[in-house]
Design a protein around this motif. Sequence first.
Motif, PDB file in Angstrom:
ATOM      1  N   ILE A  10       0.822  -1.216   0.000  1.00 18.37           N
ATOM      2  CA  ILE A  10       0.000   0.000   0.000  1.00 18.37           C
ATOM      3  C   ILE A  10       0.854   1.263   0.000  1.00 18.37           C
ATOM      4  CG2 ILE A  10      -2.011  -1.073   1.080  1.00 18.37           C
ATOM      5  CD1 ILE A  10      -1.036   0.094   3.761  1.00 18.37           C
ATOM      6  N   VAL A  11       2.142   1.108  -0.258  1.00 12.47           N
ATOM      7  CA  VAL A  11       3.037   2.272  -0.325  1.00 12.47           C
ATOM      8  C   VAL A  11       3.409   2.584  -1.762  1.00 12.47           C
ATOM      9  CG1 VAL A  11       5.308   3.170   0.325  1.00 12.47           C
ATOM     10  CG2 VAL A  11       3.923   1.938   2.005  1.00 12.47           C
ATOM     11  N   ASP A  12       3.784   1.566  -2.513  1.00 13.11           N
ATOM     12  CA  ASP A  12       4.107   1.727  -3.932  1.00 13.11           C
ATOM     13  C   ASP A  12       3.179   0.837  -4.758  1.00 13.11           C
ATOM     14  OD1 ASP A  12       6.428   3.432  -3.539  1.00 13.11           O
ATOM     15  OD2 ASP A  12       7.411   1.651  -2.748  1.00 13.11           O
ATOM     16  N   GLY A  13       3.151   1.075  -6.049  1.00 11.37           N
ATOM     17  CA  GLY A  13       2.407   0.173  -6.911  1.00 11.37           C
ATOM     18  C   GLY A  13       0.996   0.608  -7.212  1.00 11.37           C
ATOM     19  N   PRO A  14       0.224  -0.303  -7.812  1.00 15.23           N
ATOM     20  CA  PRO A  14      -1.071   0.080  -8.389  1.00 15.23           C
ATOM     21  C   PRO A  14      -2.177   0.331  -7.373  1.00 15.23           C
ATOM     22  CG  PRO A  14      -0.686  -2.278  -8.662  1.00 15.23           C
ATOM     23  CD  PRO A  14       0.591  -1.696  -8.129  1.00 15.23           C
ATOM     24  N   VAL A  15      -2.110  -0.239  -6.185  1.00 16.87           N
ATOM     25  CA  VAL A  15      -3.228  -0.124  -5.242  1.00 16.87           C
ATOM     26  C   VAL A  15      -3.437   1.319  -4.813  1.00 16.87           C
ATOM     27  CG1 VAL A  15      -4.062  -0.743  -2.952  1.00 16.87           C
ATOM     28  CG2 VAL A  15      -3.057  -2.491  -4.425  1.00 16.87           C
ATOM     29  N   ILE A  16      -2.392   1.934  -4.283  1.00 12.37           N
ATOM     30  CA  ILE A  16      -2.549   3.310  -3.806  1.00 12.37           C
ATOM     31  C   ILE A  16      -2.779   4.266  -4.970  1.00 12.37           C
ATOM     32  CG2 ILE A  16      -0.062   3.790  -3.777  1.00 12.37           C
ATOM     33  CD1 ILE A  16      -0.610   5.490  -1.254  1.00 12.37           C
ATOM     34  N   THR A  17      -2.178   3.992  -6.132  1.00 13.89           N
ATOM     35  CA  THR A  17      -2.391   4.835  -7.306  1.00 13.89           C
ATOM     36  C   THR A  17      -3.845   4.773  -7.763  1.00 13.89           C
ATOM     37  OG1 THR A  17      -0.102   4.474  -8.015  1.00 13.89           O
ATOM     38  CG2 THR A  17      -1.643   5.293  -9.668  1.00 13.89           C
ATOM     39  N   THR A  18      -4.395   3.571  -7.798  1.00 16.43           N
ATOM     40  CA  THR A  18      -5.777   3.400  -8.244  1.00 16.43           C
ATOM     41  C   THR A  18      -6.761   4.065  -7.282  1.00 16.43           C
ATOM     42  OG1 THR A  18      -5.215   1.305  -9.310  1.00 16.43           O
ATOM     43  CG2 THR A  18      -7.542   1.689  -8.817  1.00 16.43           C
ATOM     44  N   ILE A  19      -6.565   3.859  -5.984  1.00 18.20           N
ATOM     45  CA  ILE A  19      -7.476   4.444  -4.989  1.00 18.20           C
ATOM     46  C   ILE A  19      -7.415   5.963  -5.024  1.00 18.20           C
ATOM     47  CG2 ILE A  19      -7.863   4.703  -2.499  1.00 18.20           C
ATOM     48  CD1 ILE A  19      -7.122   1.749  -2.223  1.00 18.20           C
ATOM     49  N   THR A  20      -6.209   6.510  -5.169  1.00 17.27           N
ATOM     50  CA  THR A  20      -6.071   7.963  -5.244  1.00 17.27           C
ATOM     51  C   THR A  20      -6.748   8.511  -6.500  1.00 17.27           C
ATOM     52  OG1 THR A  20      -3.964   7.826  -4.061  1.00 17.27           O
ATOM     53  CG2 THR A  20      -4.424   9.866  -5.230  1.00 17.27           C
ATOM     54  N   ALA A  21      -6.601   7.806  -7.622  1.00 19.42           N
ATOM     55  CA  ALA A  21      -7.244   8.241  -8.865  1.00 19.42           C
ATOM     56  C   ALA A  21      -8.768   8.189  -8.739  1.00 19.42           C
ATOM     57  CB  ALA A  21      -6.768   7.367 -10.028  1.00 19.42           C
ATOM     58  N   LEU A  22      -9.288   7.141  -8.141  1.00 22.66           N
ATOM     59  CA  LEU A  22     -10.742   7.041  -7.941  1.00 22.66           C
ATOM     60  C   LEU A  22     -11.252   8.169  -7.055  1.00 22.66           C
ATOM     61  CD1 LEU A  22     -11.196   3.187  -7.432  1.00 22.66           C
ATOM     62  CD2 LEU A  22     -11.939   4.540  -9.396  1.00 22.66           C
ATOM     63  N   ALA A  23     -10.490   8.505  -6.024  1.00 28.30           N
ATOM     64  CA  ALA A  23     -10.894   9.600  -5.138  1.00 28.30           C
ATOM     65  C   ALA A  23     -10.920  10.928  -5.891  1.00 28.30           C
ATOM     66  CB  ALA A  23      -9.957   9.685  -3.939  1.00 28.30           C
ATOM     67  N   ALA A  24      -9.925  11.144  -6.768  1.00 30.09           N
ATOM     68  CA  ALA A  24      -9.881  12.382  -7.550  1.00 30.09           C
ATOM     69  C   ALA A  24     -11.082  12.467  -8.490  1.00 30.09           C
ATOM     70  CB  ALA A  24      -8.574  12.453  -8.338  1.00 30.09           C
ATOM     71  N   VAL A  25     -11.416  11.346  -9.136  1.00 27.21           N
ATOM     72  CA  VAL A  25     -12.577  11.329 -10.037  1.00 27.21           C
ATOM     73  C   VAL A  25     -13.861  11.597  -9.246  1.00 27.21           C
ATOM     74  CG1 VAL A  25     -13.994   9.850 -11.519  1.00 27.21           C
ATOM     75  CG2 VAL A  25     -11.493   9.811 -11.724  1.00 27.21           C
ATOM     76  N   ALA A  26     -13.980  10.975  -8.074  1.00 28.14           N
ATOM     77  CA  ALA A  26     -15.174  11.176  -7.244  1.00 28.14           C
ATOM     78  C   ALA A  26     -15.309  12.639  -6.826  1.00 28.14           C
ATOM     79  CB  ALA A  26     -15.105  10.279  -6.011  1.00 28.14           C
ATOM     80  N   ALA A  27     -14.183  13.275  -6.480  1.00 27.60           N
ATOM     81  CA  ALA A  27     -14.228  14.680  -6.077  1.00 27.60           C
ATOM     82  C   ALA A  27     -14.704  15.562  -7.228  1.00 27.60           C
ATOM     83  CB  ALA A  27     -12.848  15.130  -5.593  1.00 27.60           C
ATOM     84  N   VAL A  28     -14.232  15.277  -8.436  1.00 31.43           N
ATOM     85  CA  VAL A  28     -14.652  16.057  -9.596  1.00 31.43           C
ATOM     86  C   VAL A  28     -16.145  15.872  -9.854  1.00 31.43           C
ATOM     87  CG1 VAL A  28     -14.404  16.312 -12.096  1.00 31.43           C
ATOM     88  CG2 VAL A  28     -12.372  16.064 -10.665  1.00 31.43           C
ATOM     89  N   VAL A  29     -16.610  14.614  -9.776  1.00 31.62           N
ATOM     90  CA  VAL A  29     -18.029  14.333 -10.005  1.00 31.62           C
ATOM     91  C   VAL A  29     -18.895  15.070  -8.981  1.00 31.62           C
ATOM     92  CG1 VAL A  29     -19.793  12.526  -9.935  1.00 31.62           C
ATOM     93  CG2 VAL A  29     -17.631  12.124 -11.135  1.00 31.62           C
ATOM     94  N   LEU A  30     -18.463  15.068  -7.731  1.00 28.46           N
ATOM     95  CA  LEU A  30     -19.247  15.715  -6.680  1.00 28.46           C
ATOM     96  C   LEU A  30     -19.263  17.232  -6.823  1.00 28.46           C
ATOM     97  CD1 LEU A  30     -18.200  13.577  -3.574  1.00 28.46           C
ATOM     98  CD2 LEU A  30     -20.330  13.447  -4.879  1.00 28.46           C
ATOM     99  N   LEU A  31     -18.209  17.774  -7.385  1.00 25.08           N
ATOM    100  CA  LEU A  31     -18.157  19.231  -7.572  1.00 25.08           C
ATOM    101  C   LEU A  31     -18.987  19.688  -8.766  1.00 25.08           C
ATOM    102  CD1 LEU A  31     -14.413  20.075  -6.845  1.00 25.08           C
ATOM    103  CD2 LEU A  31     -16.402  21.056  -5.672  1.00 25.08           C
ATOM    104  N   LEU A  32     -19.082  18.825  -9.780  1.00 32.56           N
ATOM    105  CA  LEU A  32     -19.730  19.224 -11.032  1.00 32.56           C
ATOM    106  C   LEU A  32     -21.256  19.117 -10.911  1.00 32.56           C
ATOM    107  CD1 LEU A  32     -17.370  17.677 -13.737  1.00 32.56           C
ATOM    108  CD2 LEU A  32     -17.573  20.067 -13.022  1.00 32.56           C
TER     109      LEU A  32
END
Length: 430
Positions: A10-32
């Motif tokens: 959960i420090v390097d690799g796809p897991v933390i990258t994917t979760i962070t990307a999903l959170a960013a997308v969710a924030a954009v959706v909630l703002l729009l």
Amino acid sequence: MIEALLAIDIVDGPVITTITALAAVAAVVLLLRRPTRRWLFASGIALATGLAIAGALWLVTVRLLNLWGGSLGLGNYLWIAATCCGVCLAVANLWRSGAWRKVVAALSIPLFLMTGVLAVNASYGINRSLGNLIDVSTEKPIHLAPPLAVGGYDSQLWRHWKPPADLPAKGRVGTQIIPNTASGFHSRPAGIYLPPAALVKNPPALPLVVLLLGQPGNPDPLQPSVVLDKFAAAHHGLAPIVVIADQLGDPLQDPLCLDTAKYGKAETFLTKDVVGWAAAHLNVTNDHRFWTIAGYSNGGQCALSIAVKHPELFSNLIDVSGEEFPGAEHPGTIVEDVFAGDSSAYEAQKPFEIMKAHRYPGMTAVFTASDDDPAYRLVAAKAAGLARSRGMKVDHLEIHGGGHGQKALTAGLEEGFRVLYPVLGLANFS
């Protein structure tokens, strides 16, 4: 299945990258949303509330209670603020919205919280797996062959050791439960690192290292194994045997590395139970000139305290970003809760005070801290100066940009073993 999940990086690799990307997308959706006056006002209030909550968390946990022993750093404060703002924005989207937006908002709340926790954890890098983070060990019990009869120690093992054909490329890690016969102290299973030279048919007696990690934290053998496997690869499989002992019992508790009525006999556990078990069950030398006590952060203070109180046990010390004294984050509380208001009794347990009354001419000590970790940097410098004045052979290193996390730990251990390998007879003095 569960073990694989707990072992996820959960420090390097796809897991933390994917979760962070999903959170960013969710924030954009909630703002729009359609920019009505009501929504602009509501979203503004939500973001302001998030910032206010983040500020309150900082004020209470850092400034008033000092739960973390110092500043968390600008990057982590930004992540905490972003997490609080995201959660408040999601809550604002639960009102006057369609069903699909309510679903997205509800799912976004745990997603934002998870992202914040993982981001702050990754900035330190100590808890590298999900199991580490929630204090569930994924290491299996390690098989220990009966130790050979160990007498003296070859102080020039590096010269006389001929690696056999069955020498593995890397060491082995696992766990062992250390009985608390002398102390009664409750501890979690210790991590064990056996270097390649300990895994051959006729292994030599090897030096012992007792390593203590930070708080909160767990006795995970991963970090020291990565460091020492590199040293072993460069020295024909030779490395110390390491016991990563648990001086905490509970990751959220600090027993101060002392024997106290409140927290139990942590000091006796380390100086009797751990070393007694290691001598009986591991193929380590019984010559204490080649024993080392090492620690990081909370464990660094603990290692320093044990070293200066028990030089008959440990002749070598590695203190990586160590605290200055037991309970350094909350000295006032410790005096009242542990020492019944007796400040002089508390002072007598501080390693600097103990050092001032003794000399340590046979001890080699390594002190490290990061140049961007101001409080611990100062402690390391003070400890190194005092140790040198009391007769120790001292190495002091400031690590560039290591903070108070994984880079500081790794670089500190690397420096410690660079200095100690010749002292321990595992390399030639250069």
